[in-house]
Write a protein that holds these residues in place. Structure first.
Motif, PDB file in Angstrom:
ATOM      1  N   ILE A 116      31.931  38.871  -3.658  1.00  0.00           N
ATOM      2  CA  ILE A 116      31.820  37.662  -4.351  1.00  0.00           C
ATOM      3  C   ILE A 116      30.423  37.626  -4.813  1.00  0.00           C
ATOM      4  O   ILE A 116      29.800  36.753  -5.779  1.00  0.00           O
ATOM      5  N   LYS A 117      29.497  37.588  -3.852  1.00  0.00           N
ATOM      6  CA  LYS A 117      28.302  37.112  -4.028  1.00  0.00           C
ATOM      7  C   LYS A 117      27.590  38.250  -5.086  1.00  0.00           C
ATOM      8  O   LYS A 117      26.494  38.000  -5.802  1.00  0.00           O
ATOM      9  N   SER A 118      28.062  39.518  -5.100  1.00  0.00           N
ATOM     10  CA  SER A 118      27.372  40.650  -6.174  1.00  0.00           C
ATOM     11  C   SER A 118      27.797  40.057  -7.376  1.00  0.00           C
ATOM     12  O   SER A 118      26.918  40.161  -8.359  1.00  0.00           O
ATOM     13  N   LEU A 119      29.072  39.563  -7.590  1.00  0.00           N
ATOM     14  CA  LEU A 119      29.699  39.076  -8.911  1.00  0.00           C
ATOM     15  C   LEU A 119      28.724  37.681  -9.362  1.00  0.00           C
ATOM     16  O   LEU A 119      28.689  37.388 -10.521  1.00  0.00           O
ATOM     17  N   LEU A 120      28.531  37.052  -8.168  1.00  0.00           N
ATOM     18  CA  LEU A 120      27.648  35.681  -8.483  1.00  0.00           C
ATOM     19  C   LEU A 120      26.282  36.207  -8.940  1.00  0.00           C
ATOM     20  O   LEU A 120      25.374  35.457  -9.527  1.00  0.00           O
ATOM     21  N   GLY A 121      25.816  37.313  -8.827  1.00  0.00           N
ATOM     22  CA  GLY A 121      24.403  37.709  -8.925  1.00  0.00           C
ATOM     23  C   GLY A 121      23.457  37.172  -8.071  1.00  0.00           C
ATOM     24  O   GLY A 121      22.087  37.171  -7.972  1.00  0.00           O
ATOM     25  N   LEU A 122      23.787  36.713  -6.753  1.00  0.00           N
ATOM     26  CA  LEU A 122      23.162  36.144  -5.700  1.00  0.00           C
ATOM     27  C   LEU A 122      21.992  37.176  -4.979  1.00  0.00           C
ATOM     28  O   LEU A 122      20.880  36.701  -4.892  1.00  0.00           O
ATOM     29  N   PRO A 123      22.586  38.386  -4.435  1.00  0.00           N
ATOM     30  CA  PRO A 123      21.288  39.495  -4.061  1.00  0.00           C
ATOM     31  C   PRO A 123      20.281  39.553  -4.886  1.00  0.00           C
ATOM     32  O   PRO A 123      19.080  40.078  -4.430  1.00  0.00           O
ATOM     33  N   SER A 124      20.478  39.590  -6.262  1.00  0.00           N
ATOM     34  CA  SER A 124      19.547  40.179  -7.465  1.00  0.00           C
ATOM     35  C   SER A 124      18.660  38.693  -7.786  1.00  0.00           C
ATOM     36  O   SER A 124      17.564  38.909  -8.502  1.00  0.00           O
ATOM     37  N   SER A 125      18.818  37.670  -7.243  1.00  0.00           N
ATOM     38  CA  SER A 125      18.051  36.483  -7.681  1.00  0.00           C
ATOM     39  C   SER A 125      16.826  36.133  -7.017  1.00  0.00           C
ATOM     40  O   SER A 125      16.102  35.112  -7.522  1.00  0.00           O
ATOM     41  N   ARG A 126      16.478  37.016  -6.156  1.00  0.00           N
ATOM     42  CA  ARG A 126      15.129  36.809  -5.380  1.00  0.00           C
ATOM     43  C   ARG A 126      15.233  35.621  -4.256  1.00  0.00           C
ATOM     44  O   ARG A 126      14.355  34.951  -3.730  1.00  0.00           O
ATOM     45  N   LEU A 127      16.385  35.083  -3.990  1.00  0.00           N
ATOM     46  CA  LEU A 127      17.040  33.938  -3.286  1.00  0.00           C
ATOM     47  C   LEU A 127      17.826  34.578  -2.530  1.00  0.00           C
ATOM     48  O   LEU A 127      18.638  35.349  -2.755  1.00  0.00           O
ATOM     49  N   ARG A 128      17.603  34.024  -1.032  1.00  0.00           N
ATOM     50  CA  ARG A 128      18.586  34.876  -0.291  1.00  0.00           C
ATOM     51  C   ARG A 128      20.127  34.602  -0.419  1.00  0.00           C
ATOM     52  O   ARG A 128      20.561  33.443  -0.882  1.00  0.00           O
ATOM     53  N   ALA A 129      21.098  35.558  -0.326  1.00  0.00           N
ATOM     54  CA  ALA A 129      22.252  35.497  -0.792  1.00  0.00           C
ATOM     55  C   ALA A 129      23.345  34.711   0.328  1.00  0.00           C
ATOM     56  O   ALA A 129      24.192  34.286   0.103  1.00  0.00           O
ATOM     57  N   ASN A 130      22.743  34.482   1.570  1.00  0.00           N
ATOM     58  CA  ASN A 130      23.351  33.795   2.617  1.00  0.00           C
ATOM     59  C   ASN A 130      23.264  32.353   2.343  1.00  0.00           C
ATOM     60  O   ASN A 130      22.535  31.834   1.695  1.00  0.00           O
ATOM     61  N   HIS A 131      24.263  31.446   3.039  1.00  0.00           N
ATOM     62  CA  HIS A 131      24.313  30.233   3.048  1.00  0.00           C
ATOM     63  C   HIS A 131      24.332  29.541   4.516  1.00  0.00           C
ATOM     64  O   HIS A 131      25.301  29.200   4.957  1.00  0.00           O
ATOM     65  N   PRO A 132      23.029  29.397   5.095  1.00  0.00           N
ATOM     66  CA  PRO A 132      23.077  28.925   6.784  1.00  0.00           C
ATOM     67  C   PRO A 132      23.786  27.645   6.560  1.00  0.00           C
ATOM     68  O   PRO A 132      23.790  26.527   5.773  1.00  0.00           O
ATOM     69  N   LEU A 133      24.603  27.578   7.803  1.00  0.00           N
ATOM     70  CA  LEU A 133      25.252  26.297   8.205  1.00  0.00           C
ATOM     71  C   LEU A 133      24.246  25.229   8.373  1.00  0.00           C
ATOM     72  O   LEU A 133      23.199  25.288   8.977  1.00  0.00           O
ATOM     73  N   ARG A 134      24.525  24.152   7.879  1.00  0.00           N
ATOM     74  CA  ARG A 134      23.478  22.947   8.010  1.00  0.00           C
ATOM     75  C   ARG A 134      24.260  21.597   8.406  1.00  0.00           C
ATOM     76  O   ARG A 134      25.607  21.264   8.057  1.00  0.00           O
ATOM     77  N   ALA A 135      23.405  20.855   9.281  1.00  0.00           N
ATOM     78  CA  ALA A 135      24.274  19.688   9.469  1.00  0.00           C
ATOM     79  C   ALA A 135      23.000  18.384   9.908  1.00  0.00           C
ATOM     80  O   ALA A 135      21.872  18.843   9.911  1.00  0.00           O
ATOM     81  N   CYS A 136      23.678  17.044   9.626  1.00  0.00           N
ATOM     82  CA  CYS A 136      22.809  15.943   9.624  1.00  0.00           C
ATOM     83  C   CYS A 136      22.904  15.353  11.160  1.00  0.00           C
ATOM     84  O   CYS A 136      24.119  15.164  11.732  1.00  0.00           O
TER      85      CYS A 136
END
Length: 578
Positions: A116-136
């Motif tokens: 999925i992430k490769s098809l979206l082009g995330l690893p090559s975008s110079r931005l990390r491909a992970n999505h850390p969990l966040r909370a308020c």
């Protein structure tokens, strides 16, 4: 409802049957795991997805076909419904082709999420491909009081969202489920499992982080059938750059100027520090901007577009309105009307004689003059001759179109409103006597009113701002007014605050001299008591008391200090000679 599980040979009752508000799919599975009382995360994964590793991805879960089947559709009757409502994939779908979007949905449904992430082009975008969990933290506290447990909210996980849309505070980043730490476990938010927040937001940073979050949420909410065309995006970008005087000529982008202003904006927002953007280096940023603005459009990480959109348009609704009205570069032919001075005198006289005196039709007059019918119509309009035409549209529609054009309505908007082609509007502007001049004046008046109102609004909102600061706030309005209404602009600039040095308070040089003299003398005596060997030089004094060195240029106003430093030099000189 019951959990259908063929692997265990019997049906189990579902421990939960409802979603929480704005809940992430991974969070629902976490609650299932805790309430079911399973000892191992793999047991829960097998029950829900048929495999110990499937479904545990918090951003792009896999094998949702099995999940829907085993939960009997309680949480969604199709995998697509769950993906579009409770995962972050809809944030990316508008930026990819329809065929790729269908493939992504199919792969998540069938348990093939690895690509999925490769098809979206995330690893090559110079931005990390992970999505850390966040909370308020505020939402966590409210959720515990309302539901008995904190859970993962979908809105907080969207790329680009760093502040809570409700409480306007920085989101905490979970220190697990990242970097292969407990990647296959079901983990709900806990107060002791987040990285410490090391940022203090200014009002400026808070404003733009909130707009960035709102833009990400608006993208997520777009209808599933909406596809963002990158060619049209480029057209909208170029229009905004032109309005802000960042084009050379009609087409060439002043990339150096664009890069400098863009970097200044993003640095002021501190987006690099928050990991929203890659490190702000001019060379890499210029390359990235050239890809987005000038090269053949290609699918890329939306987080490259969002900062650029906010810089150029201010917020997502403004960009989206510009996007919807953008058009292909050559779709509308610009109108270049003739004036009477452009027509030879003899030809103008002959045209008047043929049409007005002899009463010939425009086609007959064109044939006699040896010109095209359209040229003849244009010449007649320039000479003020009203022709008898047989329009394809009815007279009431033409009258309505002329009325709108006289009020300055844009060509494309007029064509869309009345259901005619753009070429019809262009032809009408060319052939209706005086219409094009009226239209240009009305367009200018509208642009003038818009630029003046924006400039006045900025002056009212920032009463203490200087001309330079207001120019950075409203660059497009300043550029238009400077080119087209400079007298009005100059009259407003004279009322603005100016950078000035406050000279109302004079310096008490005697007091300053006494203070510096005491500091130098005290330091000299301290060095002697500490057993410093002679000579004690003036350089040692300067190093120990930094505020003395800047005063050297004003020693003529500090007689006591000057005399003491002279004595220290002499003692140092004598000691060195001995």
């Amino acid at each position: 409802m019951r959990l259908s599980n063929g692997n265990f040979g019997h049906n189990w009752p579902l421990p939960i049957t409802q979603w929480f508000d704005d809940e992430l799919f991974y969070s629902l599975c976490c609650r299932f795991h805790y309430i079911a009382g399973n000892r191992l995360s793999g047991h829960t994964a097998k029950q829900l997805f048929g495999h110990a590793r499937h479904g545990t991805q918090h951003d792009f879960p896999s094998n949702l076909d099995t999940f829907v089947q085993r939960t009997s559709g309680v949480f969604g009757d199709t995998p697509k419904h769950i993906i579009l409502q409770h995962t972050i994939l809809p944030f990316y779908l508008p930026w990819v082709s329809c065929s790729l979007g269908t493939e992504l949905l199919d792969q998540l449904s069938r348990g093939q999420a690895a690509r999925i992430k490769s098809l979206l082009g995330l690893p090559s975008s110079r931005l990390r491909a992970n999505h850390p969990l966040r909370a308020c933290p505020e939402c966590m506290h409210e959720d515990k009081q309302r539901t008995g447990t904190a859970y993962w909210r979908l809105t907080h996980q969207l790329p680009g969202v760093r502040v809570c849309p409700t409480h306007k505070v920085l989101l905490w980043q979970f220190n697990e489920k990242t970097n292969a730490v407990r990647r296959f476990d079901w983990l709900l938010p806990r107060n002791d499992a987040f990285y410490p927040v090391a940022y203090t937001l200014t009002t400026h940073c808070q404003l733009w982080l909130d707009r960035l979050a709102q833009a990400a949420i608006e993208i997520f909410k777009l209808a599933p059938n909406i596809h963002i065309d990158l060619n049209t995006v480029q057209t909208a970008y170029r229009t905004a750059l032109d309005e802000q005087a960042m084009l050379r000529g009609r087409h060439q982008i002043a990339l150096g100027t664009v890069c400098q202003r863009y970097l200044a904006f993003t640095r002021s927002c501190r987006w690099q520090e928050l990991g929203i953007m890659p490190p702000a280096q001019e060379r890499s940023t210029t390359f990235m901007l050239s890809r987005l603005l000038t090269r053949q459009p290609c699918s890329t990480n939306p987080l490259h577009h969002l900062p650029l959109i906010l810089w150029l348009f201010g917020d997502w609704p403004t960009f989206w309105a510009a996007y919807k009205h953008a058009q292909a570069p050559a779709s509308v032919t610009p109108v270049h009307p003739r004036t009477s001075s452009d027509i030879p005198d003899t030809q103008a006289q002959r045209l008047t004689q043929l049409v007005v005196v002899q009463g010939l039709s425009v086609s007959a007059a064109a044939q006699q003059l040896g010109i095209a019918v359209q040229t003849c119509q244009s010449w007649a309009a320039a000479c003020g001759i009203r022709l008898q035409k047989r329009p394809k549209s009815n007279l009431e529609r033409i009258a309505a179109i002329v009325k709108d054009l006289r009020q300055g309505m844009e060509q494309k908007a007029t064509a869309h409103k009345h259901g005619v082609s753009s070429s019809t509007i262009s032809r009408l502007l060319l052939t209706e006597p005086g219409l094009h001049i009226r239209w240009e004046k009305a367009r200018r008046a509208l642009a003038q009113k818009r630029a003046q109102s924006r400039w006045l609004r900025a002056m009212t909102k920032h009463p203490n701002a200087t001309a330079k600061q207001l120019r950075e706030i409203e660059p497009a309005s300043y550029a238009w007014l400077y080119r087209n209404d400079r007298a009005w602009l100059q009259s407003k600039l004279r009322k603005l605050a100016k950078h000035s040095v406050d000279r109302s308070t004079s310096v008490d040089w005697a007091k300053r001299d006494e203070k510096l003299h005491g500091q130098v003398q005290q330091l000299y005596q301290q060095l002697q008591r500490d057993g410093e060997l002679f000579p004690i030089t003036v350089q040692q004094i300067y190093k120990s008391t930094p505020n003395i060195k800047p005063a050297l240029s004003s020693l003529n106003r500090l007689p006591q200090t000057r005399e003491l430093l002279t004595q220290i030099r002499k003692r140092s000189y004598r000691t060195s000679k001995c």
